[in-house]
Design a protein around this motif. Structure first.
Motif, PDB file in Angstrom:
ATOM      1  N   VAL A  92     -29.900 -70.391  93.966  1.00  0.00           N
ATOM      2  CA  VAL A  92     -30.191 -69.069  94.801  1.00  0.00           C
ATOM      3  C   VAL A  92     -28.959 -68.749  95.075  1.00  0.00           C
ATOM      4  CG1 VAL A  92     -30.706 -68.914  97.421  1.00  0.00           C
ATOM      5  CG2 VAL A  92     -32.325 -70.468  95.864  1.00  0.00           C
ATOM      6  N   MET A  93     -28.992 -67.165  95.284  1.00  0.00           N
ATOM      7  CA  MET A  93     -27.787 -66.587  95.757  1.00  0.00           C
ATOM      8  C   MET A  93     -28.416 -65.278  96.667  1.00  0.00           C
ATOM      9  SD  MET A  93     -26.833 -63.649  92.870  1.00  0.00           S
ATOM     10  CE  MET A  93     -25.590 -63.019  94.411  1.00  0.00           C
ATOM     11  N   PHE A  94     -27.460 -65.020  97.693  1.00  0.00           N
ATOM     12  CA  PHE A  94     -27.666 -64.170  98.805  1.00  0.00           C
ATOM     13  C   PHE A  94     -27.093 -62.561  98.348  1.00  0.00           C
ATOM     14  CE2 PHE A  94     -28.488 -67.971 100.986  1.00  0.00           C
ATOM     15  CZ  PHE A  94     -29.330 -67.759 101.605  1.00  0.00           C
ATOM     16  N   LEU A  95     -27.771 -61.529  98.865  1.00  0.00           N
ATOM     17  CA  LEU A  95     -27.333 -60.457  98.354  1.00  0.00           C
ATOM     18  C   LEU A  95     -27.652 -59.653  99.486  1.00  0.00           C
ATOM     19  CD1 LEU A  95     -26.451 -57.766  96.769  1.00  0.00           C
ATOM     20  CD2 LEU A  95     -28.801 -57.573  96.005  1.00  0.00           C
ATOM     21  N   ALA A 110     -22.785 -64.623 100.553  1.00  0.00           N
ATOM     22  CA  ALA A 110     -23.445 -63.214 100.171  1.00  0.00           C
ATOM     23  C   ALA A 110     -22.536 -62.441  99.510  1.00  0.00           C
ATOM     24  CB  ALA A 110     -24.369 -62.825 101.201  1.00  0.00           C
ATOM     25  N   ILE A 111     -22.991 -61.713  98.440  1.00  0.00           N
ATOM     26  CA  ILE A 111     -22.218 -60.620  97.778  1.00  0.00           C
ATOM     27  C   ILE A 111     -22.844 -59.286  98.617  1.00  0.00           C
ATOM     28  CG2 ILE A 111     -21.714 -61.747  95.639  1.00  0.00           C
ATOM     29  CD1 ILE A 111     -23.675 -59.817  94.391  1.00  0.00           C
ATOM     30  N   ASN A 112     -22.172 -58.271  98.383  1.00  0.00           N
ATOM     31  CA  ASN A 112     -22.718 -57.016  99.031  1.00  0.00           C
ATOM     32  C   ASN A 112     -22.518 -55.998  98.297  1.00  0.00           C
ATOM     33  OD1 ASN A 112     -21.028 -54.627 101.383  1.00  0.00           O
ATOM     34  ND2 ASN A 112     -23.278 -55.275 101.375  1.00  0.00           N
ATOM     35  N   ILE A 113     -23.788 -55.212  98.107  1.00  0.00           N
ATOM     36  CA  ILE A 113     -24.288 -54.092  97.278  1.00  0.00           C
ATOM     37  C   ILE A 113     -24.682 -53.014  98.271  1.00  0.00           C
ATOM     38  CG2 ILE A 113     -25.170 -52.884  95.421  1.00  0.00           C
ATOM     39  CD1 ILE A 113     -25.120 -55.374  93.905  1.00  0.00           C
ATOM     40  N   PRO A 114     -24.147 -52.116  99.219  1.00  0.00           N
ATOM     41  CA  PRO A 114     -24.545 -51.434 100.129  1.00  0.00           C
ATOM     42  C   PRO A 114     -25.632 -50.421  99.447  1.00  0.00           C
ATOM     43  CG  PRO A 114     -22.227 -51.206 100.087  1.00  0.00           C
ATOM     44  CD  PRO A 114     -22.443 -52.113  98.988  1.00  0.00           C
ATOM     45  N   PHE A 115     -26.814 -50.558 100.181  1.00  0.00           N
ATOM     46  CA  PHE A 115     -27.977 -49.739 100.040  1.00  0.00           C
ATOM     47  C   PHE A 115     -27.581 -48.159 100.031  1.00  0.00           C
ATOM     48  CE2 PHE A 115     -32.049 -47.473 100.812  1.00  0.00           C
ATOM     49  CZ  PHE A 115     -32.937 -48.156  99.760  1.00  0.00           C
ATOM     50  N   ALA A 116     -27.496 -47.608  98.787  1.00  0.00           N
ATOM     51  CA  ALA A 116     -27.158 -46.167  98.783  1.00  0.00           C
ATOM     52  C   ALA A 116     -27.571 -45.726  97.482  1.00  0.00           C
ATOM     53  CB  ALA A 116     -25.391 -45.977  99.188  1.00  0.00           C
ATOM     54  N   LYS A 117     -27.457 -44.297  97.184  1.00  0.00           N
ATOM     55  CA  LYS A 117     -27.716 -43.428  96.031  1.00  0.00           C
ATOM     56  C   LYS A 117     -26.771 -44.151  95.015  1.00  0.00           C
ATOM     57  CE  LYS A 117     -27.769 -38.912  94.073  1.00  0.00           C
ATOM     58  NZ  LYS A 117     -27.912 -37.490  94.261  1.00  0.00           N
ATOM     59  N   MET A 120     -26.573 -47.280  93.634  1.00  0.00           N
ATOM     60  CA  MET A 120     -26.385 -48.948  93.767  1.00  0.00           C
ATOM     61  C   MET A 120     -26.808 -49.228  92.587  1.00  0.00           C
ATOM     62  SD  MET A 120     -29.180 -49.802  96.458  1.00  0.00           S
ATOM     63  CE  MET A 120     -28.765 -51.554  96.498  1.00  0.00           C
ATOM     64  N   GLN A 121     -27.614 -48.951  91.904  1.00  0.00           N
ATOM     65  CA  GLN A 121     -28.116 -49.592  90.380  1.00  0.00           C
ATOM     66  C   GLN A 121     -26.945 -49.864  89.539  1.00  0.00           C
ATOM     67  OE1 GLN A 121     -28.463 -46.280  90.914  1.00  0.00           O
ATOM     68  NE2 GLN A 121     -27.391 -45.491  89.131  1.00  0.00           N
ATOM     69  N   ALA A 122     -25.896 -48.985  89.607  1.00  0.00           N
ATOM     70  CA  ALA A 122     -25.070 -49.301  88.837  1.00  0.00           C
ATOM     71  C   ALA A 122     -24.243 -50.285  89.017  1.00  0.00           C
ATOM     72  CB  ALA A 122     -23.797 -48.147  88.934  1.00  0.00           C
ATOM     73  N   SER A 123     -24.501 -51.209  90.089  1.00  0.00           N
ATOM     74  CA  SER A 123     -23.750 -52.200  90.483  1.00  0.00           C
ATOM     75  C   SER A 123     -24.634 -53.579  90.122  1.00  0.00           C
ATOM     76  CB  SER A 123     -23.290 -52.684  92.020  1.00  0.00           C
ATOM     77  OG  SER A 123     -22.370 -51.599  92.345  1.00  0.00           O
ATOM     78  N   PHE A 124     -25.954 -53.378  89.542  1.00  0.00           N
ATOM     79  CA  PHE A 124     -26.718 -54.530  89.647  1.00  0.00           C
ATOM     80  C   PHE A 124     -26.459 -55.524  88.389  1.00  0.00           C
ATOM     81  CE2 PHE A 124     -30.606 -51.982  91.618  1.00  0.00           C
ATOM     82  CZ  PHE A 124     -30.101 -52.244  92.685  1.00  0.00           C
TER      83      PHE A 124
END
Length: 341
Positions: free
Chosen positions: A229-232, A248-255, A257-261
């Motif tokens: 398990v990991m937290f995002l 947890a790692i951080n990928i802010p919800f924003a236009k 953001m798919q580039a960081s997946f």
């Protein structure tokens, strides 16, 4: 006799000369091979098209400023103004029957949504609400991937719509049927959404029902340091810095953001959380379409609007600049502050 021999010698010489001339003057019957530079270039194979992947990534690449959501007050105002839109209530039938927004149709969260894609309109917006906004977030992401203009109503029925002043004026108990339609859905998209809900149905009654996980079960995974398990966190970077779930790692919800997946593993369960669960729901739907095993944390980190639910509202441990100084390690009771009267 000498004259005969001389005559034959002359004939032999003439024969040799004539045959030589004939060989040298005859045009060649084959052409030289063309130089390498003259050869036609090999055809470049067309890039492979992944319809589902492209549509899923487009969801975030072209995210609008409203992040596919509408405030509950604005939604009720649109209903009162009779604006052209389709309202979809994805709560269970018994709750829909007890009271819903005027004109809303009921497509209970699950396979009913995938089965009715061809009946949904593409010429007007679709407003979706559930109980608190979390499953509506998943639904809205899936509908946009399918080509619809869908938005979720902030905080759903329980925490948002039902609390708007004057909502009783646009609440009814009469059921509304969804008219049959002929909307064309790309076969790959239809198959992907069918599969999405089919797999979700298999999780009914488990820890990950509805592609969600409770705060308590998520804390157990953290306490046991479950390696699968990991937290995002998809909260804003500044809020992540203030407090977040340990590890947890951080990928802010924003236009965009798919580039960081790409940094996310596909061999682990990814527990996604935001503030109340709504944008995490959107993120989970897209991640699952892209091949990640994602689920959303119930009620997210928690907000004043969701008292008693959400990670922080339950008093679960966080790290960051605003983490309580006397906070106990994960899984341990907080130190006593003395007897209470």
């Amino acid at each position: 006799m000498k004259k005969v021999r001389l005559f034959l010698s002359v004939l032999l010489v003439l024969s040799v000369v004539l045959s030589g001339c004939s060989a040298s003057n005859t045009p060649a019957t084959t052409q030289p091979a063309p130089a390498a530079a003259d050869k036609a270039p090999a055809a470049t194979p067309a890039p492979e098209v992944n319809v589902v992947k492209d549509a899923a990534e487009k969801y975030f690449a072209e995210m609008p400023a409203d992040v596919y959501k509408i405030p509950e007050k604005d939604f009720v105002a649109k209903v009162k103004a009779n604006e052209a839109m389709l309202v979809v209530d994805i709560r269970q039938a018994k709750d829909y029957d007890a009271g819903h927004i005027k004109g809303a149709v009921n497509l209970p969260w699950g396979e009913a949504i995938a089965k009715n894609l061809t009946n949904l309109p593409q010429d007007k917006p679709i407003m979706v609400y559930c109980y608190t906004g979390q499953t509506a977030g998943q639904t809205v992401a899936l509908l946009n991937v399918a080509g619809f203009n869908a938005k979720s109503v902030n905080l759903g029925w329980n925490l948002g719509i039902s609390k708007v002043e004057g909502v009783a004026d646009v609440t009814e108990t009469t059921a509304n049927a969804l008219p049959a339609g002929k909307t064309e859905i790309k076969p790959e998209i239809q198959t992907a959404l069918n599969d999405y809900f089919f797999k979700m149905a298999e999780l009914k009654g488990t820890t990950y029902a509805n592609y969600k996980i409770s705060e308590d079960d998520a804390k157990k995974a953290l306490d046991t340091k479950d390696p699968s398990v990991m937290f995002l966190s998809v909260r804003k970077a500044e809020d992540y810095a203030k407090k977040h779930i340990d590890g947890a790692i951080n990928i802010p919800f924003a236009k965009g953001m798919q580039a960081s997946f790409a940094q996310l593993p596909k061999d682990k369960k990814v527990i996604v959380y935001c503030y109340t669960g709504q944008t995490a729901g959107q993120t989970v739907a897209i991640l699952r379409l892209l091949g990640y095993d994602a689920v959303s944390l119930n009620s997210g980190m928690g907000m004043p609007s969701t008292p008693g639910s959400g990670w922080a509202n339950k008093g679960f441990p966080v790290v960051g600049t605003e983490a309580p100084a006397a906070q106990a390690p994960s899984g341990q009771p907080a130190p006593s502050t003395g007897d209470k009267s």
